[in-house]
Design a protein around this motif. Sequence first.
Motif, short mmCIF file in Angstrom:
data_model
loop_
_atom_site.label_atom_id
_atom_site.label_comp_id
_atom_site.label_asym_id
_atom_site.label_seq_id
_atom_site.Cartn_x
_atom_site.Cartn_y
_atom_site.Cartn_z
N ILE A 144 19.30 -28.23 37.61
CA ILE A 144 20.16 -27.03 37.62
C ILE A 144 21.56 -27.38 37.11
N GLU A 145 22.12 -28.47 37.61
CA GLU A 145 23.47 -28.89 37.18
C GLU A 145 23.48 -29.27 35.70
N ASN A 146 22.46 -30.01 35.26
CA ASN A 146 22.41 -30.42 33.86
C ASN A 146 22.25 -29.23 32.91
N LYS A 147 21.50 -28.22 33.34
CA LYS A 147 21.36 -27.02 32.49
C LYS A 147 22.71 -26.34 32.28
N LYS A 148 23.54 -26.30 33.31
CA LYS A 148 24.88 -25.74 33.18
C LYS A 148 25.71 -26.57 32.18
N THR A 149 25.59 -27.87 32.30
CA THR A 149 26.32 -28.77 31.40
C THR A 149 25.85 -28.59 29.97
N GLY A 204 38.04 -33.78 31.82
CA GLY A 204 37.99 -34.01 30.39
C GLY A 204 36.64 -34.47 29.89
N TYR A 205 35.71 -34.75 30.79
CA TYR A 205 34.38 -35.24 30.41
C TYR A 205 33.30 -34.31 30.95
N TYR A 206 32.31 -34.07 30.12
CA TYR A 206 31.09 -33.39 30.58
C TYR A 206 30.26 -34.45 31.28
N LYS A 207 29.64 -34.07 32.39
CA LYS A 207 28.85 -35.03 33.16
C LYS A 207 27.38 -34.64 33.15
N ILE A 208 26.55 -35.58 32.73
CA ILE A 208 25.10 -35.39 32.75
C ILE A 208 24.57 -36.29 33.85
N LEU A 209 23.88 -35.69 34.81
CA LEU A 209 23.38 -36.42 35.96
C LEU A 209 22.01 -37.02 35.65
N GLY A 210 21.74 -38.15 36.29
CA GLY A 210 20.46 -38.81 36.10
C GLY A 210 20.01 -39.51 37.36
N TYR A 211 18.77 -39.93 37.34
CA TYR A 211 18.19 -40.67 38.45
C TYR A 211 17.07 -41.52 37.87
N GLY A 212 16.58 -42.45 38.68
CA GLY A 212 15.51 -43.33 38.21
C GLY A 212 16.07 -44.51 37.46
N TYR A 213 15.19 -45.33 36.93
CA TYR A 213 15.60 -46.52 36.20
C TYR A 213 16.14 -46.12 34.82
N PRO A 214 17.39 -46.48 34.52
CA PRO A 214 17.97 -46.05 33.24
C PRO A 214 17.37 -46.79 32.05
N ASN A 215 17.38 -46.14 30.91
CA ASN A 215 16.96 -46.78 29.66
C ASN A 215 18.10 -47.69 29.24
N MET A 216 17.98 -48.98 29.51
CA MET A 216 19.08 -49.91 29.31
C MET A 216 19.52 -50.00 27.86
N SER A 217 18.62 -49.77 26.92
CA SER A 217 19.01 -49.85 25.52
C SER A 217 19.95 -48.71 25.14
N ASN A 218 19.93 -47.62 25.90
CA ASN A 218 20.82 -46.49 25.62
C ASN A 218 22.15 -46.56 26.38
#
Length: 157
Positions: free
Chosen positions: A53-58, A6-20
């Motif tokens: 590659i995965e994020n482009k599909k999403t 039920g959720y689209y998943k956007i993958l990430g890495y590195g230090y996250p932008n904590m304000s977001n």
Amino acid sequence: MAPTDGYYKILGYGYPNMSNVEGRNGIAEKWKIKYIDVAGCDVDQKLMDSVDIENKKTFVALDAKYGKDWKARYDKDVENFMLNKVEVMDVLITNKLFRKKLKDYNIEIDGVDKEVKELNDQGLYEVIVFNNNLQYENKECFRVQVDTRNRKVNLIK
């Protein structure tokens, strides 16, 4: 990629932008988008390429679902979430039901630990109230649905 739970998943890495992070979590239910960290700051090119590659599909699936301008509208919702959260609390602090439930759980109005989730564009939110002084399995005290447009609060649990 199309959602499997039920959720689209956007993958990430590195230090996250904590304000977001809080804003993204707050609107996850409305947009059905979750961000998932797959690695910390130490990444290699292979991982970055596979995430891309995965994020482009999403993103293709999100374009189809929400339109080509979804990202700008999503980012605006993330940005506005903190202001909307203040409005939710404004409705709650004047509501008798909410104050009674706080009293039932011995929670002071100025020390409310809560999680706010935006449900739609019509000013509807879900608020989960916690008491961090309780044992882990009992920390969640109650849930309410807040309608900021009509300034109404309904008990969920």
